[in-house]
Design a protein around this motif. Sequence first.
Motif, PDB file in Angstrom:
ATOM      1  N   GLY A  44      53.845   7.810  29.097  1.00 24.74           N
ATOM      2  CA  GLY A  44      54.280   7.423  30.431  1.00 24.74           C
ATOM      3  C   GLY A  44      54.829   8.602  31.203  1.00 24.74           C
ATOM      4  N   PRO A  45      55.331   8.361  32.419  1.00 26.61           N
ATOM      5  CA  PRO A  45      55.833   9.452  33.256  1.00 26.61           C
ATOM      6  C   PRO A  45      57.133  10.043  32.725  1.00 26.61           C
ATOM      7  CG  PRO A  45      56.308   7.343  34.276  1.00 26.61           C
ATOM      8  CD  PRO A  45      55.429   7.050  33.095  1.00 26.61           C
ATOM      9  N   GLU A  46      57.431  11.244  33.171  1.00 27.28           N
ATOM     10  CA  GLU A  46      58.705  11.879  32.855  1.00 27.28           C
ATOM     11  C   GLU A  46      59.814  11.172  33.644  1.00 27.28           C
ATOM     12  OE1 GLU A  46      59.583  14.575  30.886  1.00 27.28           O
ATOM     13  OE2 GLU A  46      57.568  14.541  30.033  1.00 27.28           O
ATOM     14  N   PRO A  47      60.968  10.917  33.018  1.00 29.64           N
ATOM     15  CA  PRO A  47      62.031  10.173  33.699  1.00 29.64           C
ATOM     16  C   PRO A  47      62.714  10.941  34.830  1.00 29.64           C
ATOM     17  CG  PRO A  47      62.762  10.935  31.553  1.00 29.64           C
ATOM     18  CD  PRO A  47      61.300  11.226  31.623  1.00 29.64           C
ATOM     19  N   LEU A  48      62.498  12.249  34.902  1.00 27.42           N
ATOM     20  CA  LEU A  48      63.094  13.041  35.975  1.00 27.42           C
ATOM     21  C   LEU A  48      62.063  13.432  37.028  1.00 27.42           C
ATOM     22  CD1 LEU A  48      65.467  15.332  33.868  1.00 27.42           C
ATOM     23  CD2 LEU A  48      65.943  13.112  34.915  1.00 27.42           C
ATOM     24  N   GLY A  71      62.300   2.704  40.316  1.00 25.14           N
ATOM     25  CA  GLY A  71      62.531   1.277  40.124  1.00 25.14           C
ATOM     26  C   GLY A  71      61.308   0.416  40.343  1.00 25.14           C
ATOM     27  N   PRO A  72      60.563   0.605  41.441  1.00 22.78           N
ATOM     28  CA  PRO A  72      59.364  -0.211  41.654  1.00 22.78           C
ATOM     29  C   PRO A  72      58.357  -0.097  40.515  1.00 22.78           C
ATOM     30  CG  PRO A  72      59.995   0.842  43.697  1.00 22.78           C
ATOM     31  CD  PRO A  72      60.888   1.408  42.639  1.00 22.78           C
ATOM     32  N   MET A  73      58.220   1.102  39.927  1.00 26.69           N
ATOM     33  CA  MET A  73      57.303   1.272  38.804  1.00 26.69           C
ATOM     34  C   MET A  73      57.756   0.436  37.609  1.00 26.69           C
ATOM     35  SD  MET A  73      56.753   4.368  36.198  1.00 26.69           S
ATOM     36  CE  MET A  73      57.914   3.483  35.167  1.00 26.69           C
ATOM     37  N   LEU A  74      59.054   0.495  37.299  1.00 27.77           N
ATOM     38  CA  LEU A  74      59.579  -0.308  36.189  1.00 27.77           C
ATOM     39  C   LEU A  74      59.406  -1.797  36.467  1.00 27.77           C
ATOM     40  CD1 LEU A  74      62.904   1.533  35.214  1.00 27.77           C
ATOM     41  CD2 LEU A  74      60.760   1.480  33.927  1.00 27.77           C
ATOM     42  N   PHE A  75      59.684  -2.203  37.686  1.00 25.87           N
ATOM     43  CA  PHE A  75      59.548  -3.614  38.056  1.00 25.87           C
ATOM     44  C   PHE A  75      58.108  -4.078  37.879  1.00 25.87           C
ATOM     45  CE2 PHE A  75      58.742  -6.899  41.283  1.00 25.87           C
ATOM     46  CZ  PHE A  75      59.690  -7.852  40.908  1.00 25.87           C
ATOM     47  N   ARG A  76      57.166  -3.289  38.360  1.00 29.92           N
ATOM     48  CA  ARG A  76      55.747  -3.666  38.276  1.00 29.92           C
ATOM     49  C   ARG A  76      55.285  -3.787  36.815  1.00 29.92           C
ATOM     50  NH1 ARG A  76      51.659  -0.223  37.691  1.00 29.92           N
ATOM     51  NH2 ARG A  76      52.938   1.535  38.405  1.00 29.92           N
ATOM     52  N   ASP A 102      59.985   2.408  25.326  1.00 31.15           N
ATOM     53  CA  ASP A 102      58.545   2.481  25.060  1.00 31.15           C
ATOM     54  C   ASP A 102      57.980   3.712  25.764  1.00 31.15           C
ATOM     55  OD1 ASP A 102      55.777   2.208  24.942  1.00 31.15           O
ATOM     56  OD2 ASP A 102      55.800   0.067  25.396  1.00 31.15           O
ATOM     57  N   ASN A 103      57.466   4.679  25.003  1.00 24.07           N
ATOM     58  CA  ASN A 103      56.965   5.926  25.592  1.00 24.07           C
ATOM     59  C   ASN A 103      55.730   5.735  26.458  1.00 24.07           C
ATOM     60  OD1 ASN A 103      58.822   7.887  24.756  1.00 24.07           O
ATOM     61  ND2 ASN A 103      57.942   7.968  22.721  1.00 24.07           N
ATOM     62  N   HIS A 104      55.114   4.554  26.400  1.00 22.09           N
ATOM     63  CA  HIS A 104      53.995   4.281  27.295  1.00 22.09           C
ATOM     64  C   HIS A 104      54.501   3.852  28.681  1.00 22.09           C
ATOM     65  CE1 HIS A 104      51.178   4.690  24.007  1.00 22.09           C
ATOM     66  NE2 HIS A 104      51.881   3.831  23.295  1.00 22.09           N
ATOM     67  N   ILE A 105      55.764   3.439  28.748  1.00 23.42           N
ATOM     68  CA  ILE A 105      56.385   3.049  30.014  1.00 23.42           C
ATOM     69  C   ILE A 105      57.036   4.258  30.669  1.00 23.42           C
ATOM     70  CG2 ILE A 105      58.102   1.555  31.107  1.00 23.42           C
ATOM     71  CD1 ILE A 105      55.692   0.056  29.918  1.00 23.42           C
ATOM     72  N   VAL A 106      57.901   4.925  29.918  1.00 23.24           N
ATOM     73  CA  VAL A 106      58.566   6.144  30.363  1.00 23.24           C
ATOM     74  C   VAL A 106      58.928   6.932  29.110  1.00 23.24           C
ATOM     75  CG1 VAL A 106      60.818   4.973  30.453  1.00 23.24           C
ATOM     76  CG2 VAL A 106      60.473   7.134  31.708  1.00 23.24           C
ATOM     77  N   VAL A 107      58.816   8.237  29.164  1.00 20.34           N
ATOM     78  CA  VAL A 107      59.077   9.035  27.968  1.00 20.34           C
ATOM     79  C   VAL A 107      60.541   9.448  27.900  1.00 20.34           C
ATOM     80  CG1 VAL A 107      56.717   9.932  27.926  1.00 20.34           C
ATOM     81  CG2 VAL A 107      58.513  11.251  29.075  1.00 20.34           C
ATOM     82  N   SER A 152      65.405  -8.140  38.253  1.00 20.40           N
ATOM     83  CA  SER A 152      64.972  -8.004  39.643  1.00 20.40           C
ATOM     84  C   SER A 152      64.640  -6.557  40.001  1.00 20.40           C
ATOM     85  CB  SER A 152      66.074  -8.510  40.585  1.00 20.40           C
ATOM     86  OG  SER A 152      67.200  -7.631  40.532  1.00 20.40           O
ATOM     87  N   LEU A 153      63.952  -6.403  41.124  1.00 19.86           N
ATOM     88  CA  LEU A 153      63.601  -5.075  41.624  1.00 19.86           C
ATOM     89  C   LEU A 153      64.854  -4.263  41.913  1.00 19.86           C
ATOM     90  CD1 LEU A 153      61.642  -2.935  42.696  1.00 19.86           C
ATOM     91  CD2 LEU A 153      61.599  -4.186  44.879  1.00 19.86           C
ATOM     92  N   ASP A 154      65.863  -4.893  42.516  1.00 22.74           N
ATOM     93  CA  ASP A 154      67.095  -4.190  42.845  1.00 22.74           C
ATOM     94  C   ASP A 154      67.764  -3.636  41.584  1.00 22.74           C
ATOM     95  OD1 ASP A 154      69.290  -3.449  44.734  1.00 22.74           O
ATOM     96  OD2 ASP A 154      70.407  -4.823  43.446  1.00 22.74           O
ATOM     97  N   ARG A 155      67.765  -4.422  40.522  1.00 18.41           N
ATOM     98  CA  ARG A 155      68.404  -3.973  39.288  1.00 18.41           C
ATOM     99  C   ARG A 155      67.578  -2.868  38.619  1.00 18.41           C
ATOM    100  NH1 ARG A 155      70.843  -8.370  35.483  1.00 18.41           N
ATOM    101  NH2 ARG A 155      72.582  -6.899  35.413  1.00 18.41           N
ATOM    102  N   TYR A 156      66.250  -2.914  38.773  1.00 21.69           N
ATOM    103  CA  TYR A 156      65.422  -1.831  38.236  1.00 21.69           C
ATOM    104  C   TYR A 156      65.632  -0.540  39.025  1.00 21.69           C
ATOM    105  CZ  TYR A 156      62.849  -4.120  34.505  1.00 21.69           C
ATOM    106  OH  TYR A 156      62.516  -4.713  33.308  1.00 21.69           O
ATOM    107  N   HIS A 157      65.913  -0.654  40.312  1.00 19.47           N
ATOM    108  CA  HIS A 157      66.276   0.534  41.088  1.00 19.47           C
ATOM    109  C   HIS A 157      67.494   1.201  40.451  1.00 19.47           C
ATOM    110  CE1 HIS A 157      63.740   0.985  44.618  1.00 19.47           C
ATOM    111  NE2 HIS A 157      63.802  -0.308  44.875  1.00 19.47           N
ATOM    112  N   ARG A 158      68.507   0.382  40.168  1.00 25.11           N
ATOM    113  CA  ARG A 158      69.736   0.919  39.574  1.00 25.11           C
ATOM    114  C   ARG A 158      69.481   1.495  38.187  1.00 25.11           C
ATOM    115  NH1 ARG A 158      73.915  -3.703  39.674  1.00 25.11           N
ATOM    116  NH2 ARG A 158      72.213  -5.050  40.364  1.00 25.11           N
TER     117      ARG A 158
END
Length: 270
Positions: A131-135, A141-146, A161-166, A192-198
């Motif tokens: 998955g993408p680099e976390p930095l 957030g939208p990516m995590l939500f989706r 999960d390294n397929h979601i984010v490394v 929620s999307l708002d919580r994934y933003h955080r």
Amino acid sequence: MPELPEVETTRRGIAPHCQGQHITRVTVRNGRLRWPVPDDLAARLEGQIIKSVDRRAKYLFLHLEGGAVIVHLGMSGSLRVITDDTPPLTHDHIELELQSGVILRFNDPRRFGCWLWADSPESHPLIASLGPEPLSADFNGPMLFRLSRSKQSPVKSFIMDNHIVVGVGNIYANEALFKAGIHPKRKAGRISLDRYHRLAEAIAETLSAAILMGGTTLRDFVNSDGKPGYFAQSLLVYGRAGEPCKECGTALKEIRMNNRSTVYCPRCQR
């Protein structure tokens, strides 16, 4: 196990000693790592110049002409920069001698690390599905939500999960979830999307702080163990089960998730 901040600190520690240097000699004392070290590794590397030292997730890339060495530190590995005549230790399995006289030495007691050659490292099977680099700008957030929609797994497992984010290892998952106020067992698909933003912001903030603190250990990469420590003095929840929450004073609780310690505040995290 070295986590992303420790691997990034390793990269920053060894890069100034390696970049632009000719490799004059390669010694493989024990090639029986997690995957066998290629028999032709020395032949590929000797005489080449290390163009750059990069990181992808917990993998280090030593970029040369026509490809790169992929290095993983495994469970217990470390890279040290040797500038004197310190003799190799029992578990010093691989070393690169550079034209400057510096030796890059790989130590791995449990032999779960790897040294592999790849003509195109980003397309290597170990790397291609990450998955993408976390930095990076790709992580948000939208990516995590989706990606979380319909997921029934706990959110802590989801972000590890390294397929979601490394690079979100156990320690940093605990810390980020606390900062975001999210219970580690909450189903990923029910957030929620708002919580994934955080949460995305908390992950980036936590890892950035750990990398910044790791910078104070750069001196340890010369003639020592080459193992940067965790930023234990700044941990908010991990390793603090039973102690009061630094936000509300409630006793922190500990549970096991996938055989990993998970510490959270029952009041602050919902």
